[in-house]
Scaffold this motif. Structure first.
Motif, PDB file in Angstrom:
ATOM      1  N   SER A  52      -0.398   5.794   8.460  1.00  0.00           N
ATOM      2  CA  SER A  52      -0.926   5.831   7.095  1.00  0.00           C
ATOM      3  C   SER A  52      -0.026   4.968   6.210  1.00  0.00           C
ATOM      4  O   SER A  52       1.180   4.879   6.429  1.00  0.00           O
ATOM      5  CB  SER A  52      -0.996   7.258   6.562  1.00  0.00           C
ATOM      6  OG  SER A  52       0.299   7.805   6.431  1.00  0.00           O
ATOM      7  N   VAL A  53      -0.659   4.317   5.236  1.00  0.00           N
ATOM      8  CA  VAL A  53       0.054   3.458   4.292  1.00  0.00           C
ATOM      9  C   VAL A  53      -0.428   3.838   2.903  1.00  0.00           C
ATOM     10  O   VAL A  53      -1.603   3.644   2.579  1.00  0.00           O
ATOM     11  CB  VAL A  53      -0.242   1.962   4.560  1.00  0.00           C
ATOM     12  CG1 VAL A  53       0.558   1.088   3.609  1.00  0.00           C
ATOM     13  CG2 VAL A  53       0.032   1.603   6.015  1.00  0.00           C
ATOM     14  N   ARG A  54       0.461   4.430   2.109  1.00  0.00           N
ATOM     15  CA  ARG A  54       0.035   4.849   0.770  1.00  0.00           C
ATOM     16  C   ARG A  54       1.094   4.481  -0.250  1.00  0.00           C
ATOM     17  O   ARG A  54       2.287   4.474   0.032  1.00  0.00           O
ATOM     18  CB  ARG A  54      -0.287   6.333   0.724  1.00  0.00           C
ATOM     19  CG  ARG A  54       0.876   7.245   0.917  1.00  0.00           C
ATOM     20  CD  ARG A  54       0.461   8.722   0.794  1.00  0.00           C
ATOM     21  NE  ARG A  54       1.605   9.577   0.907  1.00  0.00           N
ATOM     22  CZ  ARG A  54       2.422   9.890  -0.073  1.00  0.00           C
ATOM     23  NH1 ARG A  54       2.212   9.440  -1.276  1.00  0.00           N
ATOM     24  NH2 ARG A  54       3.461  10.681   0.127  1.00  0.00           N
ATOM     25  N   ARG A  55       0.605   4.204  -1.421  1.00  0.00           N
ATOM     26  CA  ARG A  55       1.493   3.848  -2.529  1.00  0.00           C
ATOM     27  C   ARG A  55       2.122   5.117  -3.086  1.00  0.00           C
ATOM     28  O   ARG A  55       1.458   6.151  -3.199  1.00  0.00           O
ATOM     29  CB  ARG A  55       0.687   3.127  -3.599  1.00  0.00           C
ATOM     30  CG  ARG A  55       1.540   2.409  -4.564  1.00  0.00           C
ATOM     31  CD  ARG A  55       0.757   1.375  -5.296  1.00  0.00           C
ATOM     32  NE  ARG A  55       1.619   0.821  -6.329  1.00  0.00           N
ATOM     33  CZ  ARG A  55       1.335  -0.224  -7.030  1.00  0.00           C
ATOM     34  NH1 ARG A  55       0.204  -0.835  -6.838  1.00  0.00           N
ATOM     35  NH2 ARG A  55       2.172  -0.663  -7.935  1.00  0.00           N
ATOM     36  N   THR A  56       3.402   5.054  -3.453  1.00  0.00           N
ATOM     37  CA  THR A  56       4.100   6.257  -3.905  1.00  0.00           C
ATOM     38  C   THR A  56       4.513   6.205  -5.364  1.00  0.00           C
ATOM     39  O   THR A  56       5.066   7.171  -5.872  1.00  0.00           O
ATOM     40  CB  THR A  56       5.360   6.511  -3.054  1.00  0.00           C
ATOM     41  OG1 THR A  56       6.252   5.417  -3.216  1.00  0.00           O
ATOM     42  CG2 THR A  56       5.010   6.698  -1.601  1.00  0.00           C
ATOM     43  N   ASP A  57       4.258   5.086  -6.052  1.00  0.00           N
ATOM     44  CA  ASP A  57       4.634   5.029  -7.460  1.00  0.00           C
ATOM     45  C   ASP A  57       3.459   5.488  -8.327  1.00  0.00           C
ATOM     46  O   ASP A  57       2.554   6.156  -7.845  1.00  0.00           O
ATOM     47  CB  ASP A  57       5.153   3.636  -7.842  1.00  0.00           C
ATOM     48  CG  ASP A  57       4.214   2.520  -7.414  1.00  0.00           C
ATOM     49  OD1 ASP A  57       3.039   2.791  -7.141  1.00  0.00           O
ATOM     50  OD2 ASP A  57       4.668   1.363  -7.354  1.00  0.00           O
ATOM     51  N   GLY A  61      -2.978   4.061  -4.428  1.00  0.00           N
ATOM     52  CA  GLY A  61      -3.507   2.998  -3.591  1.00  0.00           C
ATOM     53  C   GLY A  61      -3.171   3.217  -2.129  1.00  0.00           C
ATOM     54  O   GLY A  61      -2.317   4.027  -1.784  1.00  0.00           O
ATOM     55  N   THR A  62      -3.891   2.496  -1.275  1.00  0.00           N
ATOM     56  CA  THR A  62      -3.624   2.544   0.160  1.00  0.00           C
ATOM     57  C   THR A  62      -3.540   1.122   0.689  1.00  0.00           C
ATOM     58  O   THR A  62      -4.155   0.206   0.157  1.00  0.00           O
ATOM     59  CB  THR A  62      -4.722   3.311   0.933  1.00  0.00           C
ATOM     60  OG1 THR A  62      -5.983   2.696   0.682  1.00  0.00           O
ATOM     61  CG2 THR A  62      -4.769   4.770   0.535  1.00  0.00           C
ATOM     62  N   PRO A  79       3.923  -3.842  18.291  1.00  0.00           N
ATOM     63  CA  PRO A  79       3.892  -4.593  17.033  1.00  0.00           C
ATOM     64  C   PRO A  79       2.857  -4.004  16.077  1.00  0.00           C
ATOM     65  O   PRO A  79       1.788  -3.567  16.504  1.00  0.00           O
ATOM     66  CB  PRO A  79       3.494  -6.005  17.464  1.00  0.00           C
ATOM     67  CG  PRO A  79       3.841  -6.074  18.912  1.00  0.00           C
ATOM     68  CD  PRO A  79       3.622  -4.690  19.427  1.00  0.00           C
ATOM     69  N   MET A  80       3.200  -3.989  14.795  1.00  0.00           N
ATOM     70  CA  MET A  80       2.291  -3.465  13.780  1.00  0.00           C
ATOM     71  C   MET A  80       2.253  -4.440  12.613  1.00  0.00           C
ATOM     72  O   MET A  80       3.293  -4.797  12.065  1.00  0.00           O
ATOM     73  CB  MET A  80       2.761  -2.102  13.276  1.00  0.00           C
ATOM     74  CG  MET A  80       1.837  -1.509  12.231  1.00  0.00           C
ATOM     75  SD  MET A  80       2.474   0.011  11.500  1.00  0.00           S
ATOM     76  CE  MET A  80       3.750  -0.618  10.442  1.00  0.00           C
ATOM     77  N   GLY A  81       1.057  -4.873  12.246  1.00  0.00           N
ATOM     78  CA  GLY A  81       0.873  -5.690  11.060  1.00  0.00           C
ATOM     79  C   GLY A  81       0.595  -4.789   9.874  1.00  0.00           C
ATOM     80  O   GLY A  81      -0.142  -3.809   9.980  1.00  0.00           O
ATOM     81  N   LEU A  82       1.199  -5.094   8.751  1.00  0.00           N
ATOM     82  CA  LEU A  82       1.033  -4.305   7.538  1.00  0.00           C
ATOM     83  C   LEU A  82       0.440  -5.195   6.455  1.00  0.00           C
ATOM     84  O   LEU A  82       0.889  -6.324   6.268  1.00  0.00           O
ATOM     85  CB  LEU A  82       2.398  -3.766   7.103  1.00  0.00           C
ATOM     86  CG  LEU A  82       2.438  -2.747   5.983  1.00  0.00           C
ATOM     87  CD1 LEU A  82       1.721  -1.475   6.392  1.00  0.00           C
ATOM     88  CD2 LEU A  82       3.880  -2.432   5.624  1.00  0.00           C
ATOM     89  N   ASP A  83      -0.584  -4.705   5.774  1.00  0.00           N
ATOM     90  CA  ASP A  83      -1.250  -5.449   4.704  1.00  0.00           C
ATOM     91  C   ASP A  83      -1.265  -4.565   3.457  1.00  0.00           C
ATOM     92  O   ASP A  83      -1.858  -3.480   3.471  1.00  0.00           O
ATOM     93  CB  ASP A  83      -2.674  -5.798   5.140  1.00  0.00           C
ATOM     94  CG  ASP A  83      -3.409  -6.674   4.151  1.00  0.00           C
ATOM     95  OD1 ASP A  83      -2.809  -7.102   3.143  1.00  0.00           O
ATOM     96  OD2 ASP A  83      -4.602  -6.939   4.381  1.00  0.00           O
ATOM     97  N   LEU A  84      -0.591  -5.038   2.408  1.00  0.00           N
ATOM     98  CA  LEU A  84      -0.513  -4.304   1.146  1.00  0.00           C
ATOM     99  C   LEU A  84      -1.279  -5.082   0.083  1.00  0.00           C
ATOM    100  O   LEU A  84      -1.062  -6.282  -0.068  1.00  0.00           O
ATOM    101  CB  LEU A  84       0.944  -4.130   0.714  1.00  0.00           C
ATOM    102  CG  LEU A  84       1.863  -3.479   1.742  1.00  0.00           C
ATOM    103  CD1 LEU A  84       3.299  -3.491   1.252  1.00  0.00           C
ATOM    104  CD2 LEU A  84       1.401  -2.077   2.067  1.00  0.00           C
ATOM    105  N   PRO A  85      -2.169  -4.419  -0.672  1.00  0.00           N
ATOM    106  CA  PRO A  85      -2.990  -5.140  -1.634  1.00  0.00           C
ATOM    107  C   PRO A  85      -2.222  -5.669  -2.840  1.00  0.00           C
ATOM    108  O   PRO A  85      -2.632  -6.646  -3.451  1.00  0.00           O
ATOM    109  CB  PRO A  85      -4.038  -4.120  -2.059  1.00  0.00           C
ATOM    110  CG  PRO A  85      -3.432  -2.800  -1.764  1.00  0.00           C
ATOM    111  CD  PRO A  85      -2.521  -2.997  -0.600  1.00  0.00           C
ATOM    112  N   GLN A  91       4.793   3.931   1.173  1.00  0.00           N
ATOM    113  CA  GLN A  91       5.299   4.753   2.269  1.00  0.00           C
ATOM    114  C   GLN A  91       4.429   4.492   3.489  1.00  0.00           C
ATOM    115  O   GLN A  91       3.208   4.596   3.424  1.00  0.00           O
ATOM    116  CB  GLN A  91       5.240   6.231   1.905  1.00  0.00           C
ATOM    117  CG  GLN A  91       5.729   7.130   3.028  1.00  0.00           C
ATOM    118  CD  GLN A  91       5.732   8.579   2.589  1.00  0.00           C
ATOM    119  OE1 GLN A  91       6.610   8.988   1.863  1.00  0.00           O
ATOM    120  NE2 GLN A  91       4.738   9.326   3.015  1.00  0.00           N
ATOM    121  N   VAL A  92       5.084   4.144   4.591  1.00  0.00           N
ATOM    122  CA  VAL A  92       4.393   3.879   5.850  1.00  0.00           C
ATOM    123  C   VAL A  92       4.833   4.961   6.833  1.00  0.00           C
ATOM    124  O   VAL A  92       6.025   5.111   7.103  1.00  0.00           O
ATOM    125  CB  VAL A  92       4.739   2.485   6.399  1.00  0.00           C
ATOM    126  CG1 VAL A  92       3.954   2.203   7.676  1.00  0.00           C
ATOM    127  CG2 VAL A  92       4.482   1.409   5.348  1.00  0.00           C
TER     128      VAL A  92
END
Length: 108
Positions: A52-57, A61-62, A79-85, A91-92
């Motif tokens: 899970s990838v979520r914004r903490t501020d 957002g995800t 390997p893991m690719g991460l994409d943040l908008p 937090q990952v």
């Protein structure tokens, strides 16, 4: 870097391999208005973790994570690719049956 110098964050069967700089943000680059990076995991199990990838501020957002198993399969390197908008504190969390790994990425 030798294996004894390698740093990792996690517990049980899932670990993020830390960058040499110890700064997760250093793994990000900007592409097409998104922040993207490759974050190596070590999985000591035969199943893929749930990520899970979520914004903490203050802004909700995800983000998105894409796991790309190697030809060697699991257990092993994952390997893991991460994409943040957009920029922010993210937090990952990678969770499996026997442990989890969690990191905070301050994307600028």
């Amino acid at each position: 870097m030798s294996e004894k110098d390698m740093k990792a964050v996690g517990e049980g069967t899932i670990w993020f391999i830390a960058p040499q700089t110890d700064n997760w943000s250093d793994l990000l680059e900007t592409h097409d208005g998104h922040l993207r990076g490759k974050f190596p995991l070590w999985v000591d199990a035969k199943t893929l973790p749930k990520v899970s990838v979520r914004r903490t501020d203050d802004t909700p957002g995800t983000g998105r994570a894409e796991l790309t198993p190697t030809s060697e399969g699991l257990p092993g390197a994952l390997p893991m690719g991460l994409d943040l908008p957009d920029p922010g504190c993210w937090q990952v969390t990678a969770a499996g049956r026997e442990g989890q790994a969690r990191i905070l990425v301050n994307a600028r």
